[in-house]
Motif scaffolding. Structure first.
Motif, PDB file in Angstrom:
ATOM      1  N   GLY A 172       0.790  -1.222   0.000  1.00  0.00           N
ATOM      2  CA  GLY A 172       0.000   0.000   0.000  1.00  0.00           C
ATOM      3  C   GLY A 172       0.818   1.266   0.000  1.00  0.00           C
ATOM      4  O   GLY A 172       0.357   2.314   0.449  1.00  0.00           O
ATOM      5  N   TYR A 173       2.030   1.213  -0.496  1.00  0.00           N
ATOM      6  CA  TYR A 173       2.865   2.403  -0.596  1.00  0.00           C
ATOM      7  C   TYR A 173       3.251   2.612  -2.059  1.00  0.00           C
ATOM      8  O   TYR A 173       3.142   1.706  -2.875  1.00  0.00           O
ATOM      9  CB  TYR A 173       4.106   2.308   0.296  1.00  0.00           C
ATOM     10  N   ARG A 174       3.671   3.822  -2.353  1.00  0.00           N
ATOM     11  CA  ARG A 174       3.980   4.158  -3.745  1.00  0.00           C
ATOM     12  C   ARG A 174       5.193   5.085  -3.776  1.00  0.00           C
ATOM     13  O   ARG A 174       5.519   5.719  -2.773  1.00  0.00           O
ATOM     14  CB  ARG A 174       2.793   4.835  -4.404  1.00  0.00           C
ATOM     15  N   PRO A 175       5.837   5.173  -4.928  1.00  0.00           N
ATOM     16  CA  PRO A 175       6.952   6.123  -5.032  1.00  0.00           C
ATOM     17  C   PRO A 175       6.433   7.554  -5.038  1.00  0.00           C
ATOM     18  O   PRO A 175       5.376   7.843  -5.596  1.00  0.00           O
ATOM     19  CB  PRO A 175       7.613   5.755  -6.360  1.00  0.00           C
ATOM     20  N   HIS A 176       7.154   8.420  -4.371  1.00  0.00           N
ATOM     21  CA  HIS A 176       6.785   9.836  -4.279  1.00  0.00           C
ATOM     22  C   HIS A 176       8.051  10.656  -4.534  1.00  0.00           C
ATOM     23  O   HIS A 176       9.053  10.486  -3.818  1.00  0.00           O
ATOM     24  CB  HIS A 176       6.220  10.126  -2.881  1.00  0.00           C
ATOM     25  N   PRO A 177       8.040  11.540  -5.537  1.00  0.00           N
ATOM     26  CA  PRO A 177       9.258  12.305  -5.831  1.00  0.00           C
ATOM     27  C   PRO A 177       9.499  13.432  -4.832  1.00  0.00           C
ATOM     28  O   PRO A 177       8.587  14.173  -4.484  1.00  0.00           O
ATOM     29  CB  PRO A 177       8.980  12.869  -7.229  1.00  0.00           C
ATOM     30  N   ILE A 178      10.741  13.511  -4.368  1.00  0.00           N
ATOM     31  CA  ILE A 178      11.175  14.600  -3.487  1.00  0.00           C
ATOM     32  C   ILE A 178      12.596  14.963  -3.879  1.00  0.00           C
ATOM     33  O   ILE A 178      13.474  14.099  -3.888  1.00  0.00           O
ATOM     34  CB  ILE A 178      11.126  14.193  -1.999  1.00  0.00           C
ATOM     35  N   GLU A 179      12.798  16.223  -4.214  1.00  0.00           N
ATOM     36  CA  GLU A 179      14.129  16.740  -4.540  1.00  0.00           C
ATOM     37  C   GLU A 179      14.839  15.901  -5.599  1.00  0.00           C
ATOM     38  O   GLU A 179      16.024  15.627  -5.493  1.00  0.00           O
ATOM     39  CB  GLU A 179      14.983  16.849  -3.282  1.00  0.00           C
ATOM     40  N   GLY A 180      14.104  15.475  -6.610  1.00  0.00           N
ATOM     41  CA  GLY A 180      14.708  14.713  -7.700  1.00  0.00           C
ATOM     42  C   GLY A 180      15.003  13.270  -7.368  1.00  0.00           C
ATOM     43  O   GLY A 180      15.612  12.561  -8.160  1.00  0.00           O
ATOM     44  N   GLN A 181      14.603  12.823  -6.192  1.00  0.00           N
ATOM     45  CA  GLN A 181      14.803  11.440  -5.783  1.00  0.00           C
ATOM     46  C   GLN A 181      13.445  10.847  -5.429  1.00  0.00           C
ATOM     47  O   GLN A 181      12.439  11.543  -5.389  1.00  0.00           O
ATOM     48  CB  GLN A 181      15.763  11.362  -4.601  1.00  0.00           C
ATOM     49  N   THR A 182      13.422   9.561  -5.146  1.00  0.00           N
ATOM     50  CA  THR A 182      12.167   8.882  -4.868  1.00  0.00           C
ATOM     51  C   THR A 182      12.156   8.360  -3.441  1.00  0.00           C
ATOM     52  O   THR A 182      13.136   7.761  -2.989  1.00  0.00           O
ATOM     53  CB  THR A 182      11.976   7.698  -5.840  1.00  0.00           C
ATOM     54  N   VAL A 183      11.057   8.613  -2.745  1.00  0.00           N
ATOM     55  CA  VAL A 183      10.832   8.016  -1.422  1.00  0.00           C
ATOM     56  C   VAL A 183       9.594   7.144  -1.511  1.00  0.00           C
ATOM     57  O   VAL A 183       8.759   7.312  -2.406  1.00  0.00           O
ATOM     58  CB  VAL A 183      10.647   9.089  -0.315  1.00  0.00           C
ATOM     59  N   TRP A 184       9.476   6.229  -0.590  1.00  0.00           N
ATOM     60  CA  TRP A 184       8.293   5.373  -0.516  1.00  0.00           C
ATOM     61  C   TRP A 184       7.348   5.966   0.515  1.00  0.00           C
ATOM     62  O   TRP A 184       7.714   6.155   1.668  1.00  0.00           O
ATOM     63  CB  TRP A 184       8.685   3.940  -0.154  1.00  0.00           C
ATOM     64  N   LEU A 185       6.124   6.260   0.078  1.00  0.00           N
ATOM     65  CA  LEU A 185       5.104   6.910   0.897  1.00  0.00           C
ATOM     66  C   LEU A 185       3.835   6.066   0.886  1.00  0.00           C
ATOM     67  O   LEU A 185       3.394   5.628  -0.187  1.00  0.00           O
ATOM     68  CB  LEU A 185       4.805   8.302   0.332  1.00  0.00           C
ATOM     69  N   ALA A 186       3.252   5.842   2.053  1.00  0.00           N
ATOM     70  CA  ALA A 186       1.991   5.099   2.127  1.00  0.00           C
ATOM     71  C   ALA A 186       0.907   5.865   1.389  1.00  0.00           C
ATOM     72  O   ALA A 186       0.855   7.102   1.451  1.00  0.00           O
ATOM     73  CB  ALA A 186       1.577   4.899   3.582  1.00  0.00           C
ATOM     74  N   GLU A 187       0.065   5.142   0.690  1.00  0.00           N
ATOM     75  CA  GLU A 187      -1.117   5.775   0.110  1.00  0.00           C
ATOM     76  C   GLU A 187      -1.980   6.241   1.268  1.00  0.00           C
ATOM     77  O   GLU A 187      -1.875   5.730   2.386  1.00  0.00           O
ATOM     78  CB  GLU A 187      -1.852   4.777  -0.779  1.00  0.00           C
ATOM     79  N   MET A 188      -2.826   7.213   1.036  1.00  0.00           N
ATOM     80  CA  MET A 188      -3.589   7.810   2.129  1.00  0.00           C
ATOM     81  C   MET A 188      -4.397   6.764   2.904  1.00  0.00           C
ATOM     82  O   MET A 188      -4.377   6.738   4.130  1.00  0.00           O
ATOM     83  CB  MET A 188      -4.507   8.913   1.589  1.00  0.00           C
ATOM     84  N   GLU A 189      -5.059   5.875   2.192  1.00  0.00           N
ATOM     85  CA  GLU A 189      -5.873   4.847   2.859  1.00  0.00           C
ATOM     86  C   GLU A 189      -5.002   3.908   3.685  1.00  0.00           C
ATOM     87  O   GLU A 189      -5.372   3.501   4.778  1.00  0.00           O
ATOM     88  CB  GLU A 189      -6.661   4.032   1.822  1.00  0.00           C
ATOM     89  N   LYS A 190      -3.829   3.599   3.182  1.00  0.00           N
ATOM     90  CA  LYS A 190      -2.912   2.704   3.894  1.00  0.00           C
ATOM     91  C   LYS A 190      -2.363   3.384   5.139  1.00  0.00           C
ATOM     92  O   LYS A 190      -2.203   2.741   6.182  1.00  0.00           O
ATOM     93  CB  LYS A 190      -1.778   2.274   2.957  1.00  0.00           C
ATOM     94  N   ALA A 191      -2.072   4.676   5.068  1.00  0.00           N
ATOM     95  CA  ALA A 191      -1.596   5.404   6.242  1.00  0.00           C
ATOM     96  C   ALA A 191      -2.649   5.370   7.350  1.00  0.00           C
ATOM     97  O   ALA A 191      -2.324   5.171   8.521  1.00  0.00           O
ATOM     98  CB  ALA A 191      -1.247   6.845   5.875  1.00  0.00           C
ATOM     99  N   VAL A 192      -3.921   5.528   6.965  1.00  0.00           N
ATOM    100  CA  VAL A 192      -5.014   5.449   7.943  1.00  0.00           C
ATOM    101  C   VAL A 192      -5.095   4.035   8.516  1.00  0.00           C
ATOM    102  O   VAL A 192      -5.197   3.850   9.732  1.00  0.00           O
ATOM    103  CB  VAL A 192      -6.360   5.851   7.296  1.00  0.00           C
ATOM    104  N   ALA A 193      -5.027   3.028   7.652  1.00  0.00           N
ATOM    105  CA  ALA A 193      -5.100   1.636   8.108  1.00  0.00           C
ATOM    106  C   ALA A 193      -3.939   1.310   9.050  1.00  0.00           C
ATOM    107  O   ALA A 193      -4.137   0.687  10.096  1.00  0.00           O
ATOM    108  CB  ALA A 193      -5.106   0.686   6.915  1.00  0.00           C
ATOM    109  N   ASP A 194      -2.729   1.741   8.690  1.00  0.00           N
ATOM    110  CA  ASP A 194      -1.572   1.510   9.564  1.00  0.00           C
ATOM    111  C   ASP A 194      -1.777   2.169  10.921  1.00  0.00           C
ATOM    112  O   ASP A 194      -1.553   1.566  11.969  1.00  0.00           O
ATOM    113  CB  ASP A 194      -0.292   2.076   8.931  1.00  0.00           C
ATOM    114  N   TYR A 195      -2.223   3.421  10.901  1.00  0.00           N
ATOM    115  CA  TYR A 195      -2.429   4.180  12.133  1.00  0.00           C
ATOM    116  C   TYR A 195      -3.459   3.493  13.034  1.00  0.00           C
ATOM    117  O   TYR A 195      -3.214   3.267  14.222  1.00  0.00           O
ATOM    118  CB  TYR A 195      -2.862   5.601  11.784  1.00  0.00           C
ATOM    119  N   LEU A 196      -4.596   3.124  12.456  1.00  0.00           N
ATOM    120  CA  LEU A 196      -5.643   2.478  13.248  1.00  0.00           C
ATOM    121  C   LEU A 196      -5.212   1.093  13.739  1.00  0.00           C
ATOM    122  O   LEU A 196      -5.600   0.657  14.825  1.00  0.00           O
ATOM    123  CB  LEU A 196      -6.944   2.402  12.447  1.00  0.00           C
TER     124      LEU A 196
END
Length: 175
Positions: free
Chosen positions: A124-148
């Protein structure tokens, strides 16, 4: 020593192995050069005894550091929820999820927290560009699921300002 130009321009966080490959050095030569560059103030040592470095003149984004401090991991929980606007606070620690043991690191004057999740739930995570590089970021629904999930386990407290719905009539999953 000559580094590949494209590598120098886009990379701000790197391991000693990545540096060694980019510079075409032996392990001993790379270790000595990294030691010198840290001592002279060109590089920042981001993780003791693990060979993770950053450029001092181009301070790396905290999310880039978080993805490299502990692998595999992805940005989630409070950090992702703040990014998606689900909690109103600015989060001062970078929170991530990993399939490895839960850990906490201090680097660049910041707090990096990693929570262990079952390998089968490490999705449930996807690549997200930051400063010309890629980080792995949870999709919004996955971030909620992880948190709960961690609230349910008692490892997180439910934020009383956590928003499941936006103030408008749009559904929770539309951003």
């Amino acid at each position: 020593m000559r580094l590949r130009n494209s590598w120098c321009v886009r990379v701000t966080v790197f391991s000693s192995q990545e540096f060694r490959r980019a510079a075409a050095l032996t392990p001993a030569s790379a270790k000595m050069l990294l030691f010198r560059y840290v001592r002279k103030g060109y590089l920042l040592r981001l993780k003791d005894n693990r060979g993770l470095y950053g450029l001092k003149n181009r301070r790396p984004h905290p999310w880039l550091v978080a993805n490299k401090l502990l692998r595999p991991s992805y940005i989630s929980l409070e950090t992702a929820l703040s990014h998606y606007g689900r909690i109103p606070e600015t989060v001062h620690a970078v929170t991530s999820v990993t399939s490895k043991t839960s850990r906490v690191f201090e680097s660049l004057g910041l707090h990096f927290s990693y929570q262990k999740i079952k390998a089968s739930a490490f999705t449930g995570y996807r690549p997200h560009p930051i400063e010309g590089q890629t980080v792995w970021l949870a999709e919004m629904e996955k971030a909620v699921a992880d948190y709960l999930y961690f609230v349910h386990l008692g490892r997180k407290n439910l934020n009383d300002r956590f928003r499941c719905r936006e103030s408008s009539d749009r559904s929770f999953f539309n951003t």
